[in-house]
Enzyme design. Sequence first.
Site, PDB file in Angstrom:
ATOM      1  N   SER A   1       8.925  -3.375 -15.706  1.00 41.70           N
ATOM      2  CA  SER A   1       9.792  -3.765 -14.593  1.00 41.70           C
ATOM      3  C   SER A   1      11.117  -4.332 -15.047  1.00 41.70           C
ATOM      4  O   SER A   1      12.112  -4.247 -14.331  1.00 41.70           O
ATOM      5  CB  SER A   1       9.064  -4.762 -13.697  1.00 41.70           C
ATOM      6  OG  SER A   1       8.639  -5.893 -14.452  1.00 41.70           O
TER       7      SER A   1
ATOM      8  N   CYS B   1      11.636 -14.509   1.029  1.00 39.31           N
ATOM      9  CA  CYS B   1      10.964 -15.091  -0.135  1.00 39.31           C
ATOM     10  C   CYS B   1      11.922 -15.921  -0.986  1.00 39.31           C
ATOM     11  O   CYS B   1      11.496 -16.761  -1.775  1.00 39.31           O
ATOM     12  CB  CYS B   1      10.288 -14.017  -0.979  1.00 39.31           C
ATOM     13  SG  CYS B   1      11.393 -12.686  -1.527  1.00 39.31           S
TER      14      CYS B   1
ATOM     15  N   CYS C   1       0.852  -1.180   0.000  1.00 42.25           N
ATOM     16  CA  CYS C   1       0.000   0.000   0.000  1.00 42.25           C
ATOM     17  C   CYS C   1       0.891   1.234   0.000  1.00 42.25           C
ATOM     18  O   CYS C   1       2.094   1.149   0.205  1.00 42.25           O
ATOM     19  CB  CYS C   1      -0.906   0.019   1.232  1.00 42.25           C
ATOM     20  SG  CYS C   1      -1.983  -1.428   1.372  1.00 42.25           S
TER      21      CYS C   1
ATOM     22  N   CYS D   1      12.540  -4.958   3.144  1.00 43.73           N
ATOM     23  CA  CYS D   1      12.080  -5.812   2.044  1.00 43.73           C
ATOM     24  C   CYS D   1      12.885  -5.514   0.781  1.00 43.73           C
ATOM     25  O   CYS D   1      12.711  -4.464   0.163  1.00 43.73           O
ATOM     26  CB  CYS D   1      10.594  -5.573   1.784  1.00 43.73           C
ATOM     27  SG  CYS D   1       9.968  -6.455   0.339  1.00 43.73           S
TER      28      CYS D   1
ATOM     29  N   ASP E   1      14.090 -10.022 -17.161  1.00 37.64           N
ATOM     30  CA  ASP E   1      12.938  -9.591 -16.366  1.00 37.64           C
ATOM     31  C   ASP E   1      13.346  -9.592 -14.899  1.00 37.64           C
ATOM     32  O   ASP E   1      14.376 -10.171 -14.526  1.00 37.64           O
ATOM     33  CB  ASP E   1      11.739 -10.521 -16.598  1.00 37.64           C
ATOM     34  CG  ASP E   1      10.411  -9.794 -16.403  1.00 37.64           C
ATOM     35  OD1 ASP E   1      10.428  -8.653 -15.905  1.00 37.64           O
ATOM     36  OD2 ASP E   1       9.361 -10.373 -16.740  1.00 37.64           O
ATOM     37  N   ASP E   2      12.525  -8.938 -14.070  1.00 34.40           N
ATOM     38  CA  ASP E   2      12.906  -8.788 -12.668  1.00 34.40           C
ATOM     39  C   ASP E   2      12.605 -10.016 -11.826  1.00 34.40           C
ATOM     40  O   ASP E   2      13.295 -10.295 -10.845  1.00 34.40           O
ATOM     41  CB  ASP E   2      12.211  -7.570 -12.053  1.00 34.40           C
ATOM     42  CG  ASP E   2      10.704  -7.714 -12.091  1.00 34.40           C
ATOM     43  OD1 ASP E   2      10.125  -8.273 -11.157  1.00 34.40           O
ATOM     44  OD2 ASP E   2      10.099  -7.276 -13.094  1.00 34.40           O
TER      45      ASP E   2
ATOM     46  N   CYS F   1      15.579  -8.210   4.241  1.00 28.66           N
ATOM     47  CA  CYS F   1      14.833  -9.466   4.389  1.00 28.66           C
ATOM     48  C   CYS F   1      14.897 -10.213   3.065  1.00 28.66           C
ATOM     49  O   CYS F   1      14.548  -9.671   2.016  1.00 28.66           O
ATOM     50  CB  CYS F   1      13.372  -9.187   4.762  1.00 28.66           C
ATOM     51  SG  CYS F   1      12.338 -10.676   4.816  1.00 28.66           S
TER      52      CYS F   1
ATOM     53  N   ASN G   1       0.499   0.439   6.026  1.00 24.95           N
ATOM     54  CA  ASN G   1       1.138  -0.314   4.946  1.00 24.95           C
ATOM     55  C   ASN G   1       1.905  -1.466   5.578  1.00 24.95           C
ATOM     56  O   ASN G   1       2.772  -1.250   6.423  1.00 24.95           O
ATOM     57  CB  ASN G   1       2.105   0.580   4.159  1.00 24.95           C
ATOM     58  CG  ASN G   1       2.955  -0.217   3.176  1.00 24.95           C
ATOM     59  OD1 ASN G   1       2.515  -1.229   2.643  1.00 24.95           O
ATOM     60  ND2 ASN G   1       4.167   0.243   2.948  1.00 24.95           N
ATOM     61  N   GLY G   2       1.591  -2.689   5.171  1.00 27.14           N
ATOM     62  CA  GLY G   2       2.288  -3.851   5.707  1.00 27.14           C
ATOM     63  C   GLY G   2       1.324  -4.989   5.983  1.00 27.14           C
ATOM     64  O   GLY G   2       0.213  -5.036   5.441  1.00 27.14           O
TER      65      GLY G   2
ATOM     66  N   CYS H   1       5.426 -14.599   1.169  1.00 27.60           N
ATOM     67  CA  CYS H   1       5.729 -13.449   2.021  1.00 27.60           C
ATOM     68  C   CYS H   1       4.578 -13.228   2.982  1.00 27.60           C
ATOM     69  O   CYS H   1       3.414 -13.230   2.587  1.00 27.60           O
ATOM     70  CB  CYS H   1       5.944 -12.191   1.181  1.00 27.60           C
ATOM     71  SG  CYS H   1       6.191 -10.711   2.179  1.00 27.60           S
TER      72      CYS H   1
ATOM     73  N   GLY I   1      -0.852   0.676  -5.064  1.00 20.33           N
ATOM     74  CA  GLY I   1      -2.193   0.194  -4.765  1.00 20.33           C
ATOM     75  C   GLY I   1      -3.210   0.768  -5.710  1.00 20.33           C
ATOM     76  O   GLY I   1      -3.306   1.986  -5.850  1.00 20.33           O
TER      77      GLY I   1
ATOM     78  N   TYR J   1      11.346  -4.791  -7.438  1.00 21.53           N
ATOM     79  CA  TYR J   1      10.123  -4.682  -8.247  1.00 21.53           C
ATOM     80  C   TYR J   1       9.201  -3.542  -7.845  1.00 21.53           C
ATOM     81  O   TYR J   1       8.727  -2.804  -8.703  1.00 21.53           O
ATOM     82  CB  TYR J   1       9.362  -6.012  -8.159  1.00 21.53           C
ATOM     83  CG  TYR J   1       8.029  -6.035  -8.865  1.00 21.53           C
ATOM     84  CD1 TYR J   1       7.943  -6.363 -10.215  1.00 21.53           C
ATOM     85  CD2 TYR J   1       6.842  -5.735  -8.196  1.00 21.53           C
ATOM     86  CE1 TYR J   1       6.725  -6.395 -10.868  1.00 21.53           C
ATOM     87  CE2 TYR J   1       5.627  -5.756  -8.848  1.00 21.53           C
ATOM     88  CZ  TYR J   1       5.568  -6.085 -10.178  1.00 21.53           C
ATOM     89  OH  TYR J   1       4.363  -6.110 -10.828  1.00 21.53           O
TER      90      TYR J   1
END
Length: 468
Positions: free
Chosen positions: A290, A442, A6, A243, A352-353, A439, A106-107, A389, A32, A249
């Site tokens: 991206s 993922c 968000c 993150c 690509d990412d 972090c 946000n989170g 995640c 968002g 991304y």
Amino acid sequence: MIKHECGLFGIYGHEDAARLTYFGLYAQQHRGQESAGIITRDAGGMHEHKGMGLVPDVFTEADLQGLTGEIAVGHVRYSTTGRSYLRNAQPFLAHYKGKDIAVAHNGNLTNTEALRAELENEGAIFSTTNDTEVFMHLLVRALRHKDLPDAVREACSRVRGAYCLLVLCDDVMVAVRDPFGFHPLALGRLDGAPVFASETCAFDLLEADYERSIAPGEIYIVDGQGEHSEKLEGPLPEKPRQCIFELVYFARPDSYIFNEQVYVCRKNMGWQLAYESSPDADLVLPFPDSGVYPAVGFAQCAELPYEHAMIRNHYVGRTFIQPSQSMRNFGVRVKINPVQAMIDGKRICIVDDSIVRGTTMITRVKKLRELGAREVHIRISCPPVKFPCFYGIDFASPKELIAANHTLEEMKAIFNVDSLHYLSVDGLLRSVMHSDSYCLACFTGDYPVPCKECGKYRLEGACGKVSS
């Protein structure tokens, strides 16, 4: 498409607060696209307007004129916890003993289910499936005997996971970032007024001056007396765990987050990727948007031609009238279409990412083969995504993540490509300045906050489906 988290925006003490918040959210629309909302405050109390859709669709000129006051908090949302209903749109507004309280988040909280069960046993009533409402209940309980900063601190001591918050009560605004600093939150200045945003691209649009990031575990307080900073309760982690997918991304490439320039990081990722594995190819082909920035670095390091042979239609909205069944893969072609003359007979290196489920990549490679590509090589500027995640990114469950269920050779066959290489974890960390502050859960499954029972959709499943 991976759903983002968000976007937050807040401003204190500016005569044009609502309009500036509108543009601050507009600049962060990429974070968002399901709902948007703004709450302002003047001497008469708080005023809110929110709705489903993009920022320009939610707000009219009349709406902004109705949002009076010099203090504002805004939010754009993708649903990571809580379904995409209007009742889950933020900021949330509550009324308690003559006080108006607004919260934008946000989170993703990892202990939402346990906290909600505890609160319901104590008589709390919930109207959403959103973890932010859990925080609101904790905040209101703390406000019975504390001022706003101390109430925020007490509520934060109960929650676990990722959170950037803007909280407004009376004439006090509080910005807070979780102890691990999973997601970004920046402090800026416009005409002397403090402004907050998830990304600095919002400041650029408004010509606000960026001052610094809100630190992990910091509470930044603004009221009629001025501004000051405090810390959350308890010891902070030795290192942040920000993150890294924000840099891979999510964040806009022109943003400055985690004290890193996003564009530079993505270009570095492409450079490291080419250093690890550069195929014998005729050209480097990014998938917009991206894949563009790592592809620039990749092409420069590999000394290969860089071509925009995939053309994006920038005027496609989120929905459109569906064609007949005979028009196969319409949803892919209407957004991105190849230039056949640049593909026929060529050895192509796609950059690509990331790859999450893999379905889009399968379709794209198939199209390149149909157009006569002689060889197709895939290079991905992050490691394989193998784990979900729990901190605010809508990654699929492990069974839906292609890299969690297939070897590299199996994926190469599934995609029907001549070679496939992902950037290594070490290469990813060499692409950023603060390599010990991120972090990587993922990619590695090493979760900074334990998540044994924090499946993101258990809460809304337990609450049932409610239309809005």
